[in-house]
Scaffold this motif. Sequence first.
Motif, mmCIF file in Angstrom:
data_model
loop_
_atom_site.group_PDB
_atom_site.id
_atom_site.type_symbol
_atom_site.label_atom_id
_atom_site.label_comp_id
_atom_site.label_asym_id
_atom_site.label_seq_id
_atom_site.Cartn_x
_atom_site.Cartn_y
_atom_site.Cartn_z
ATOM 1 N N SER A 53 43.675 47.470 31.554
ATOM 2 C CA SER A 53 43.678 48.891 31.211
ATOM 3 C C SER A 53 43.381 49.746 32.438
ATOM 4 C CB SER A 53 42.655 49.179 30.114
ATOM 5 O OG SER A 53 41.373 48.748 30.506
ATOM 6 N N SER A 54 42.701 49.168 33.409
ATOM 7 C CA SER A 54 42.433 49.876 34.670
ATOM 8 C C SER A 54 43.645 49.873 35.588
ATOM 9 C CB SER A 54 41.265 49.207 35.401
ATOM 10 O OG SER A 54 41.591 47.867 35.735
ATOM 11 N N HIS A 55 44.704 49.178 35.163
ATOM 12 C CA HIS A 55 45.946 49.023 35.936
ATOM 13 C C HIS A 55 45.808 48.021 37.076
ATOM 14 C CE1 HIS A 55 48.007 52.188 33.737
ATOM 15 N NE2 HIS A 55 46.930 52.948 33.902
ATOM 16 N N SER A 56 44.672 47.347 37.173
ATOM 17 C CA SER A 56 44.581 46.270 38.144
ATOM 18 C C SER A 56 45.416 45.093 37.654
ATOM 19 C CB SER A 56 43.121 45.848 38.336
ATOM 20 O OG SER A 56 42.607 45.281 37.152
ATOM 21 N N THR A 57 45.893 44.305 38.591
ATOM 22 C CA THR A 57 46.766 43.185 38.249
ATOM 23 C C THR A 57 46.292 41.900 38.919
ATOM 24 O OG1 THR A 57 48.236 43.716 40.108
ATOM 25 C CG2 THR A 57 48.805 44.649 37.952
ATOM 26 N N ASP A 58 46.646 40.798 38.298
ATOM 27 C CA ASP A 58 46.420 39.479 38.870
ATOM 28 C C ASP A 58 47.704 38.680 38.708
ATOM 29 O OD1 ASP A 58 42.957 39.174 37.888
ATOM 30 O OD2 ASP A 58 43.821 39.502 39.868
ATOM 31 N N TYR A 59 47.977 37.842 39.690
ATOM 32 C CA TYR A 59 49.161 36.989 39.635
ATOM 33 C C TYR A 59 48.781 35.555 39.967
ATOM 34 C CZ TYR A 59 51.944 41.287 39.808
ATOM 35 O OH TYR A 59 52.499 42.509 39.545
ATOM 36 N N ALA A 60 49.505 34.629 39.378
ATOM 37 C CA ALA A 60 49.367 33.234 39.788
ATOM 38 C C ALA A 60 49.875 33.113 41.226
ATOM 39 C CB ALA A 60 50.178 32.334 38.864
ATOM 40 N N ASP A 61 49.249 32.244 42.002
ATOM 41 C CA ASP A 61 49.661 32.085 43.398
ATOM 42 C C ASP A 61 51.141 31.740 43.514
ATOM 43 O OD1 ASP A 61 46.523 30.548 44.489
ATOM 44 O OD2 ASP A 61 47.106 32.651 44.276
ATOM 45 N N SER A 62 51.645 30.990 42.547
ATOM 46 C CA SER A 62 53.020 30.513 42.619
ATOM 47 C C SER A 62 54.061 31.624 42.447
ATOM 48 C CB SER A 62 53.256 29.435 41.559
ATOM 49 O OG SER A 62 52.988 29.948 40.261
ATOM 50 N N VAL A 63 53.641 32.800 41.958
ATOM 51 C CA VAL A 63 54.611 33.873 41.723
ATOM 52 C C VAL A 63 54.326 35.124 42.549
ATOM 53 C CG1 VAL A 63 54.910 33.022 39.363
ATOM 54 C CG2 VAL A 63 53.412 34.990 39.782
ATOM 55 N N LYS A 64 53.234 35.115 43.309
ATOM 56 C CA LYS A 64 52.892 36.288 44.120
ATOM 57 C C LYS A 64 54.025 36.614 45.078
ATOM 58 C CE LYS A 64 47.841 36.012 44.053
ATOM 59 N NZ LYS A 64 46.621 35.706 44.827
ATOM 60 N N GLY A 65 54.367 37.897 45.129
ATOM 61 C CA GLY A 65 55.434 38.347 46.003
ATOM 62 C C GLY A 65 56.813 38.238 45.375
ATOM 63 N N ARG A 66 56.923 37.542 44.238
ATOM 64 C CA ARG A 66 58.218 37.385 43.576
ATOM 65 C C ARG A 66 58.263 38.087 42.217
ATOM 66 N NH1 ARG A 66 59.947 32.511 41.986
ATOM 67 N NH2 ARG A 66 57.851 31.640 41.678
ATOM 68 N N PHE A 67 57.132 38.084 41.514
ATOM 69 C CA PHE A 67 57.064 38.671 40.182
ATOM 70 C C PHE A 67 56.234 39.951 40.228
ATOM 71 C CE2 PHE A 67 57.518 34.508 37.510
ATOM 72 C CZ PHE A 67 58.670 34.186 38.213
ATOM 73 N N THR A 68 56.607 40.909 39.373
ATOM 74 C CA THR A 68 55.854 42.152 39.257
ATOM 75 C C THR A 68 55.656 42.482 37.788
ATOM 76 O OG1 THR A 68 56.809 43.002 41.320
ATOM 77 C CG2 THR A 68 55.759 44.590 39.849
ATOM 78 N N ILE A 69 54.412 42.693 37.403
ATOM 79 C CA ILE A 69 54.110 43.086 36.033
ATOM 80 C C ILE A 69 53.909 44.591 35.987
ATOM 81 C CG2 ILE A 69 51.611 42.710 36.279
ATOM 82 C CD1 ILE A 69 51.608 41.711 33.358
ATOM 83 N N SER A 70 54.403 45.207 34.922
ATOM 84 C CA SER A 70 54.243 46.651 34.768
ATOM 85 C C SER A 70 54.059 46.974 33.298
ATOM 86 C CB SER A 70 55.451 47.401 35.331
ATOM 87 O OG SER A 70 56.627 47.026 34.653
#
Length: 123
Positions: A53-70
């Motif tokens: 809800s704060s708009h902070s995001t976390d990604y799995a290391d395997s998808v960082k730089g390739r996937f974007t959540i919005s």
Amino acid sequence: VQLVESGGGLVQAGGSLTLTCITSGTSTVSINALGWYRQAPGKQREMVAVIRSSHSTDYADSVKGRFTISRDNARNTVSLQKNSLKPEDTAVYFCKADFTLARIEGPWHSDAWGQGTLVTVSS
């Protein structure tokens, strides 16, 4: 809270795909976080990306730089833009909502899952 995913399908390695999750039944709860998880055949379900809800995001290391959540609060949707797809991204992708229901007796925290959408990446 109900979640419905869409956008899965077959794509070649190196291609792109966008998954969308529509949420409903959320008018009486506070959404703490929305996330995408995946489960490949024979493997445990794993977190792919989360947006709070704060708009902070976390990604799995395997998808960082390739996937974007919005997240689009006006349309009650959360999306996952996936680029540079690899065969190892093949999995059923699930949408998850972590939420809190305010009650007189105290807040109730729970979560809800969608039914999943299959993504197959061919080599």
